[in-house]
Motif scaffolding. Sequence first.
Motif, PDB file in Angstrom:
ATOM      1  N   GLY A 191       0.793  -1.226   0.000  1.00  0.00           N
ATOM      2  CA  GLY A 191       0.000   0.000   0.000  1.00  0.00           C
ATOM      3  C   GLY A 191       0.819   1.267   0.000  1.00  0.00           C
ATOM      4  N   GLY A 192       2.025   1.240   0.581  1.00  0.00           N
ATOM      5  CA  GLY A 192       2.811   2.461   0.614  1.00  0.00           C
ATOM      6  C   GLY A 192       3.923   2.444   1.631  1.00  0.00           C
ATOM      7  N   CYS A 193       4.296   3.635   2.124  1.00  0.00           N
ATOM      8  CA  CYS A 193       5.433   3.771   3.041  1.00  0.00           C
ATOM      9  C   CYS A 193       5.247   5.006   3.911  1.00  0.00           C
ATOM     10  N   ARG A 194       4.120   5.073   4.605  1.00  0.00           N
ATOM     11  CA  ARG A 194       3.831   6.222   5.447  1.00  0.00           C
ATOM     12  C   ARG A 194       4.921   6.390   6.518  1.00  0.00           C
ATOM     13  N   PRO A 195       5.529   7.572   6.617  1.00  0.00           N
ATOM     14  CA  PRO A 195       6.532   7.783   7.673  1.00  0.00           C
ATOM     15  C   PRO A 195       5.853   7.985   9.021  1.00  0.00           C
ATOM     16  N   THR A 196       6.442   7.420  10.068  1.00  0.00           N
ATOM     17  CA  THR A 196       5.908   7.571  11.421  1.00  0.00           C
ATOM     18  C   THR A 196       7.032   7.970  12.372  1.00  0.00           C
ATOM     19  N   PRO A 197       6.954   9.187  12.946  1.00  0.00           N
ATOM     20  CA  PRO A 197       5.943  10.230  12.749  1.00  0.00           C
ATOM     21  C   PRO A 197       6.106  10.935  11.409  1.00  0.00           C
ATOM     22  N   GLU A 198       5.114  11.723  11.066  1.00  0.00           N
ATOM     23  CA  GLU A 198       5.144  12.440   9.790  1.00  0.00           C
ATOM     24  C   GLU A 198       5.746  13.837   9.915  1.00  0.00           C
ATOM     25  N   THR A 199       6.029  14.265  11.171  1.00  0.00           N
ATOM     26  CA  THR A 199       6.602  15.585  11.414  1.00  0.00           C
ATOM     27  C   THR A 199       7.687  15.471  12.488  1.00  0.00           C
ATOM     28  N   VAL A 200       8.838  16.084  12.251  1.00  0.00           N
ATOM     29  CA  VAL A 200       9.907  16.139  13.251  1.00  0.00           C
ATOM     30  C   VAL A 200      10.509  17.544  13.249  1.00  0.00           C
ATOM     31  N   ALA A 201      11.289  17.833  14.283  1.00  0.00           N
ATOM     32  CA  ALA A 201      11.993  19.111  14.339  1.00  0.00           C
ATOM     33  C   ALA A 201      13.248  19.070  13.485  1.00  0.00           C
ATOM     34  N   ALA A 202      13.677  20.230  13.024  1.00  0.00           N
ATOM     35  CA  ALA A 202      14.894  20.331  12.220  1.00  0.00           C
ATOM     36  C   ALA A 202      16.088  19.802  12.992  1.00  0.00           C
ATOM     37  N   GLY A 203      17.015  19.184  12.259  1.00  0.00           N
ATOM     38  CA  GLY A 203      18.206  18.616  12.880  1.00  0.00           C
ATOM     39  C   GLY A 203      18.423  17.188  12.442  1.00  0.00           C
ATOM     40  N   PRO A 204      19.137  16.408  13.241  1.00  0.00           N
ATOM     41  CA  PRO A 204      19.424  15.025  12.873  1.00  0.00           C
ATOM     42  C   PRO A 204      18.161  14.163  12.866  1.00  0.00           C
ATOM     43  N   VAL A 205      18.002  13.379  11.828  1.00  0.00           N
ATOM     44  CA  VAL A 205      16.857  12.475  11.719  1.00  0.00           C
ATOM     45  C   VAL A 205      17.348  11.139  11.176  1.00  0.00           C
ATOM     46  N   THR A 206      16.979  10.059  11.853  1.00  0.00           N
ATOM     47  CA  THR A 206      17.315   8.716  11.385  1.00  0.00           C
ATOM     48  C   THR A 206      16.056   8.032  10.885  1.00  0.00           C
TER      49      THR A 206
END
Length: 381
Positions: free
Chosen positions: A51-66
């Motif tokens: 069906g897809g690849c929904r990111p969880t969570p869909e919102t994060v703060a600016a900076g490092p993201v894994t």
Amino acid sequence: MSSTSFRPRLPGAVLAALSVGLLAAACGGSGGGAAAPGGPNAGVQVALSDGGCRPTPETVAAGPVTFTVTNSGTAKVTEAELQSNGRILGEKENITEGLNGDFSLRLDAGSYTVYCPGAAQDTWTFTVTGAAAPPTAPADTSLTKATQQYHDYVVSEVAALVPATKEFDDAVRAGDIPKAKSLYAPARTHYESIEPVAESFGNLDPDIDARINDVADPTKWTGFHRIEKALWADNSLAGMTPIANKLDADVATLQKNVATATYQPAQLANGASDLLDEVSTSKVTGEEDRYSHTDLWDFAANIAGARKAFELLQPALTAKDPQLAQQLEARFTDVTSGLAKYQQGNGYVDYSTVPPDQRRQLADAVNALAEPLSQVAGKVV
């Protein structure tokens, strides 16, 4: 090479235009614990499904993201990318059922797209808010030198690729099958050593290097492998002149693009990991050069490109983690020593003559190198 040449990307997306700083290599293996959105290292789960690849969570703060990409049961969707305005900022490929992998980025505020080709819904919105704190560590001059030298390396490899490809294409245009066959593998080594860079420029990599199963419409198949099939499977170069002309033009475009590209240290490490992934997913199996069986030439070029990136980062890595640097040096030596026994003249033996157990030994050596190599980007940011 990427296996999704039909996906919509913005042509000519130069690495220098990216507004993100990579923090860690895209690497195989399980992801670490996910931090909460807005934490020092936000964690985002991307579960691949039909069906897809929904990111969880869909919102994060600016900076490092894994981003941790998982596949719990789909054969249709094996890749996730993070894009901005059509540019690929980070990706994880070859995530087949039961596998997972991570890639990490430093993201500025804005709207991004998570893309998973083959899914019923293949694009999902991902939002980054606020402003990231600037890095506190002082600049490492050895890393600045490494990125400049890598730029020079890429430029020199493409400078060699252009005339080598033209000589190959001249033989194709002349209908000289024996000469074209002799020039095919040597020309490709210059491309294979810097392929992750080529993949950043929209559809340029698929146009140059797609395999038949990588294209949605086989009548639009172009590049090295289209000519490879004509040479070894069809034994005829009829109709190949337009393909040869386009290959020359695409390689010239690549040369123009790399002239102005710039890189960050983690991009060197990510590229090295991508090259090892190329070896383990397509070179070892023999599917890359399925008609000519010149896979070992590509295998060696991928390893050489990865080693070059590592060697440029080695001074900084040695200062931060000498044990890891020594381990990588030893494992690169193991891989190149394993390849050496298949050398024949100025090249390599026909890959179809390499038995399965020896292919597995090569794969094991590459996998033993890939795991520690995946740690490098996080050490040199």
